[in-house]
Structure formats: structure tokens, C-alpha cells
Scaffold this motif. Structure first.
Motif, PDB file in Angstrom:
ATOM      1  N   GLU A   6      40.690  40.428  42.075  1.00 27.60           N
ATOM      2  CA  GLU A   6      40.417  39.510  40.973  1.00 27.60           C
ATOM      3  C   GLU A   6      40.590  40.255  39.653  1.00 27.60           C
ATOM      4  O   GLU A   6      40.008  41.317  39.445  1.00 27.60           O
ATOM      5  CB  GLU A   6      38.994  38.960  41.075  1.00 27.60           C
ATOM      6  CG  GLU A   6      38.646  37.954  39.984  1.00 27.60           C
ATOM      7  CD  GLU A   6      37.232  37.412  40.113  1.00 27.60           C
ATOM      8  OE1 GLU A   6      37.017  36.269  39.697  1.00 27.60           O
ATOM      9  OE2 GLU A   6      36.356  38.151  40.625  1.00 27.60           O
ATOM     10  N   VAL A   8      40.044  39.934  35.691  1.00 29.18           N
ATOM     11  CA  VAL A   8      39.399  39.206  34.592  1.00 29.18           C
ATOM     12  C   VAL A   8      40.205  39.467  33.328  1.00 29.18           C
ATOM     13  O   VAL A   8      40.348  40.619  32.899  1.00 29.18           O
ATOM     14  CB  VAL A   8      37.942  39.667  34.401  1.00 29.18           C
ATOM     15  CG1 VAL A   8      37.285  38.893  33.263  1.00 29.18           C
ATOM     16  CG2 VAL A   8      37.147  39.500  35.699  1.00 29.18           C
ATOM     17  N   ARG A  41      41.924  33.001  35.815  1.00 25.88           N
ATOM     18  CA  ARG A  41      40.848  32.110  36.239  1.00 25.88           C
ATOM     19  C   ARG A  41      39.496  32.521  35.657  1.00 25.88           C
ATOM     20  O   ARG A  41      38.624  31.674  35.470  1.00 25.88           O
ATOM     21  CB  ARG A  41      40.761  32.082  37.773  1.00 25.88           C
ATOM     22  CG  ARG A  41      41.997  31.475  38.424  1.00 25.88           C
ATOM     23  CD  ARG A  41      42.132  29.994  38.075  1.00 25.88           C
ATOM     24  NE  ARG A  41      43.381  29.421  38.566  1.00 25.88           N
ATOM     25  CZ  ARG A  41      44.470  29.265  37.836  1.00 25.88           C
ATOM     26  NH1 ARG A  41      44.469  29.634  36.560  1.00 25.88           N
ATOM     27  NH2 ARG A  41      45.568  28.738  38.345  1.00 25.88           N
ATOM     28  N   ARG A  42      39.308  33.787  35.387  1.00 23.39           N
ATOM     29  CA  ARG A  42      38.145  34.255  34.630  1.00 23.39           C
ATOM     30  C   ARG A  42      38.681  34.856  33.342  1.00 23.39           C
ATOM     31  O   ARG A  42      39.421  35.844  33.368  1.00 23.39           O
ATOM     32  CB  ARG A  42      37.350  35.302  35.409  1.00 23.39           C
ATOM     33  CG  ARG A  42      36.488  34.777  36.530  1.00 23.39           C
ATOM     34  CD  ARG A  42      35.756  35.899  37.246  1.00 23.39           C
ATOM     35  NE  ARG A  42      34.642  36.438  36.474  1.00 23.39           N
ATOM     36  CZ  ARG A  42      33.959  37.537  36.825  1.00 23.39           C
ATOM     37  NH1 ARG A  42      34.303  38.227  37.903  1.00 23.39           N
ATOM     38  NH2 ARG A  42      32.956  37.951  36.087  1.00 23.39           N
ATOM     39  N   GLU A  44      37.698  36.155  29.408  1.00 21.18           N
ATOM     40  CA  GLU A  44      36.734  36.458  28.354  1.00 21.18           C
ATOM     41  C   GLU A  44      37.232  35.744  27.104  1.00 21.18           C
ATOM     42  O   GLU A  44      38.043  36.261  26.349  1.00 21.18           O
ATOM     43  CB  GLU A  44      36.624  37.967  28.144  1.00 21.18           C
ATOM     44  CG  GLU A  44      35.340  38.357  27.445  1.00 21.18           C
ATOM     45  CD  GLU A  44      35.110  39.854  27.454  1.00 21.18           C
ATOM     46  OE1 GLU A  44      33.993  40.267  27.798  1.00 21.18           O
ATOM     47  OE2 GLU A  44      36.042  40.601  27.113  1.00 21.18           O
ATOM     48  N   GLU A  73      37.658  27.624  37.079  1.00 23.35           N
ATOM     49  CA  GLU A  73      37.821  28.556  35.963  1.00 23.35           C
ATOM     50  C   GLU A  73      36.466  28.935  35.383  1.00 23.35           C
ATOM     51  O   GLU A  73      35.532  28.135  35.359  1.00 23.35           O
ATOM     52  CB  GLU A  73      38.673  27.923  34.862  1.00 23.35           C
ATOM     53  CG  GLU A  73      38.890  28.837  33.660  1.00 23.35           C
ATOM     54  CD  GLU A  73      39.557  28.115  32.504  1.00 23.35           C
ATOM     55  OE1 GLU A  73      40.780  28.259  32.364  1.00 23.35           O
ATOM     56  OE2 GLU A  73      38.876  27.400  31.748  1.00 23.35           O
ATOM     57  N   SER A  74      36.372  30.165  34.893  1.00 20.20           N
ATOM     58  CA  SER A  74      35.167  30.620  34.210  1.00 20.20           C
ATOM     59  C   SER A  74      35.534  31.077  32.808  1.00 20.20           C
ATOM     60  O   SER A  74      36.286  32.040  32.641  1.00 20.20           O
ATOM     61  CB  SER A  74      34.509  31.771  34.974  1.00 20.20           C
ATOM     62  OG  SER A  74      33.332  32.201  34.321  1.00 20.20           O
ATOM     63  N   ARG A  75      35.016  30.366  31.808  1.00 22.09           N
ATOM     64  CA  ARG A  75      35.191  30.765  30.413  1.00 22.09           C
ATOM     65  C   ARG A  75      34.003  31.648  30.042  1.00 22.09           C
ATOM     66  O   ARG A  75      32.868  31.185  29.976  1.00 22.09           O
ATOM     67  CB  ARG A  75      35.258  29.536  29.507  1.00 22.09           C
ATOM     68  CG  ARG A  75      36.432  28.591  29.810  1.00 22.09           C
ATOM     69  CD  ARG A  75      36.277  27.262  29.097  1.00 22.09           C
ATOM     70  NE  ARG A  75      35.023  26.606  29.514  1.00 22.09           N
ATOM     71  CZ  ARG A  75      34.475  25.568  28.888  1.00 22.09           C
ATOM     72  NH1 ARG A  75      35.051  25.054  27.818  1.00 22.09           N
ATOM     73  NH2 ARG A  75      33.354  25.038  29.335  1.00 22.09           N
ATOM     74  N   ILE A  76      34.286  32.919  29.808  1.00 24.77           N
ATOM     75  CA  ILE A  76      33.233  33.903  29.593  1.00 24.77           C
ATOM     76  C   ILE A  76      32.965  34.074  28.105  1.00 24.77           C
ATOM     77  O   ILE A  76      33.903  34.190  27.308  1.00 24.77           O
ATOM     78  CB  ILE A  76      33.638  35.262  30.194  1.00 24.77           C
ATOM     79  CG1 ILE A  76      33.978  35.115  31.683  1.00 24.77           C
ATOM     80  CG2 ILE A  76      32.529  36.289  29.992  1.00 24.77           C
ATOM     81  CD1 ILE A  76      34.624  36.345  32.288  1.00 24.77           C
ATOM     82  N   GLU A  95      30.021  31.524  32.021  1.00 21.05           N
ATOM     83  CA  GLU A  95      29.528  32.869  32.311  1.00 21.05           C
ATOM     84  C   GLU A  95      29.194  33.558  31.001  1.00 21.05           C
ATOM     85  O   GLU A  95      29.890  33.372  29.995  1.00 21.05           O
ATOM     86  CB  GLU A  95      30.593  33.663  33.068  1.00 21.05           C
ATOM     87  CG  GLU A  95      30.201  35.061  33.480  1.00 21.05           C
ATOM     88  CD  GLU A  95      31.310  35.785  34.226  1.00 21.05           C
ATOM     89  OE1 GLU A  95      31.260  37.028  34.280  1.00 21.05           O
ATOM     90  OE2 GLU A  95      32.230  35.110  34.741  1.00 21.05           O
TER      91      GLU A  95
END
Length: 310
Positions: A6, A8, A41-42, A44, A73-76, A95
């Protein structure tokens, strides 16, 4: 191999925060949209810091509002304190990444707080999340391999901080080589020490390529069993409070290396090169990442920078 790594994508935050060119909010939004199309997908996505201190990070709420959540999806959002946590909650991030500096020298210059104060802030945020709800929290231990102000950072100090952070209760702990001083052998040793200090913790690694060891360090981390790595499209990056700190390892360089080795990622190398070339035009400088300069191999696997910009 069928092992998936993965990646980021930290370009929109760590990548841009040290750039002299101030991008417009719309340009930052387009950058993130392009990264989504590359397979990130992740991401920052934003930093909830004072824009007077880091003007490149202005417009966080506008960026989040313009980028609705996508499935999977993760919007950090980067968070340094409870005020940042409040903004992160209001903006709807999937996140929160809370930074703790491994040294007081860097912590005071970077965040205006000692390491102990930053750990206390992380604990306060974790308590609030437990009581009030909110997105998962990851913690990044910055300058975990060396500090521009306090010098060498001992393995014992890193292990003790990892144990303290793990006891607070976070979803993931990252060890960050913020100024790019690590070597592959130290990387392996720090990972082993972190695992002993927090056996159940999920670990992530964050490398800068300041001294041309970033990809070697990433290789060492993967060999040591790490499955999550940070990277920045185009090799963008650096810390405005760390003298001579340059970019993160390039996402396209990492993807190229891993996929040539048989590992799986979610990224499209062609599109990463196109995005890095586009961003280099906005910033007025060539991409630092080698693959965006040289192109993929074989040639049919990824277009050269000249083809991407045509």
C-alpha cells in the motif's frame, strides 16, 4: 509475487508544503483528482495547520469540500493539536494523521511544542475520539532517524516513543526519515525495535531522498515485512522547518521498483508520469523522481516525459 504494498500518496501535503510556488486552491484540487485517477486510495489531502506559518497549506476546508468521498478512499488530514482535530472533524476527513516529533529541538521549531507536549496532545485527541467519535487516527513519528537540530536520534528513544504512542491507541504508527539521513541497515533495525516495543502495532514508513538513499530504505522496509509506505508524486516534498530537507521518494519510482519486482500496487505508472510532468510545469522545475525523467521500461509500459507532455 502476489504481495500487495500500500502506497500512501503524500504529494498534496508533504509534497507541496515546502514549495516556493504557491498554488491556487483549484490547482491543488486538480492535483488530487489526477492522483485519484492514478490509483491513489489513501491520500494525504490537506493539512490543518496555521496558513500563516505554512502558506502552501491554505484552503484545506475548500479542498475537502470540493472532493467528495469516494468508496474505498481515505482522505487524510494532517493534525498537530486539538484545534486541528476540530477542523479535521468538521471537514469530514476519513483519517487524521497526528505528528509527534522524536526530538524537542525539532518539535519546538516545527510545532512549537516539546515531544512530551505532542504526545499529550495525541492522547487528548485519542480520548476525544473515543468519547465523541471521529475518523481513525494514525501517528507519524517524525525525525525518527535523525534531527537537524539535535543530531542523532537513538533507537532506544524511538522504541520508547513507539511504545508510548501505541499505548494511547492509534490505528497505525509511521516512522519518518524527515530529513533523509537513514540507511537500509538502520531501517531494518528500527523496524525490529518498533515491533518489539509495540508487537501489535501496524507500522508504516516515510522516507525522504535527501541523500539518495530513499528507495534503498524502502526496499529494506519491504524486505523487513512492511506493507505500507508513503511516497510523493514527482518526488516532491520537504519540511519548511528542516534546513536542506528535500523531497519524499517519488511515487512513480516506488511503483516502478515494486512492480518490476513482482509486487502489486493500485497505481497506473503512465498516469503518475503524466501527473508529475503536469505538476512540474506548474512549479517551473523538472520532477525530482527519476522515472518521470527517464520514463518506464519497457517503453510500452509507460510513456516518456516527452510523450506525456505532448
Amino acid at each position: 509475487m502476489s504481495r500487495r504494498i500500500e502506497i500512501v500518496e503524500v504529494g498534496p501535503r508533504d509534497g507541496l508544503q515546502n514549495e516556493k510556488t504557491l498554488l491556487e486552491t483549484g490547482q491543488k484540487i486538480e492535483f488530487i483528482e489526477r492522483l485519484r485517477a492514478c490509483g491513489a486510495r489513501r491520500i494525504e489531502t490537506v493539512s490543518f495547520v496555521n496558513p500563516r506559518r505554512v502558506p502552501q497549506m491554505a484552503g484545506a476546508e475548500e479542498i475537502m469540500a470540493a472532493l467528495p468521498a469516494l468508496p474505498g478512499e481515505s482522505r487524510i488530514g494532517l493534525v498537530l493539536n486539538e484545534r486541528g482535530w476540530d477542523r479535521c472533524l468538521a471537514a469530514g476527513c476519513e483519517e487524521a494523521n497526528v505528528v509527534v516529533c522524536a526530538t524537542d529541538g525539532f518539535g519546538i521549531r516545527n510545532q512549537g511544542a516539546s515531544t512530551a507536549e505532542q504526545v499529550a496532545a495525541l492522547a487528548a485527541i485519542a480520548r476525544r475520539r473515543e468519547l465523541e467519535g471521529g475518523p481513525p487516527i494514525s501517528a507519524t513519528l517524525s525525525v525518527a532517524f535523525g534531527c537537524p537540530f539535535d543530531g542523532e536520534v537513538s533507537e532506544a528513544r524511538v522504541a520508547a516513543l513507539v511504545a508510548e504512542i501505541d499505548a494511547i491507541g492509534v490505528a497505525e504508527i509511521a516512522l519518518a526519515d524527515t530529513i533523509g539521513v537513514a540507511d537500509p541497515w538502520t531501517v531494518r533495525s528500527r523496524i525490529e525495535a518498533a515491533r518489539k516495543a509495540a508487537p501489535g502495532a501496524k507500522l508504516r514508513m516515510h522516507f525522504h531522498d535527501t541523500r539518495n538513499t530513499g528507495l534503498a530504505n524502502a526496499f529494506a522496509a519491504v524486505e523487513a515485512g512492511i506493507d505500507v509506505l508513503d511516497a510523493s508524486c514527482g518526488g516532491l516534498g520537504g519540511c519548511p522547518f528542516a534546513p536542506a530537507a528535500t523531497g519524499n521518494i517519488g511515487t512513480e519510482d516506488l511503483v516502478y521498483m515494486l512492480e518490476r519486482g513482482g509486487f502489486e500496487t493500485t497505481y497506473d505508472l503512465d498516469k503518475l508520469i503524466e501527473t508529475a510532468t503536469w505538476m512540474s510545469g506548474l512549479l517551473g522545475k523538472p520532477p525530482a523522481a527519476s522515472v518521470s525523467r527517464a520514463g518506464g521500461f519497457p517503453a510500452s509500459a509507460a510513456r516518456t516525459p516527452e510523450q506525456a507532455s505532448a
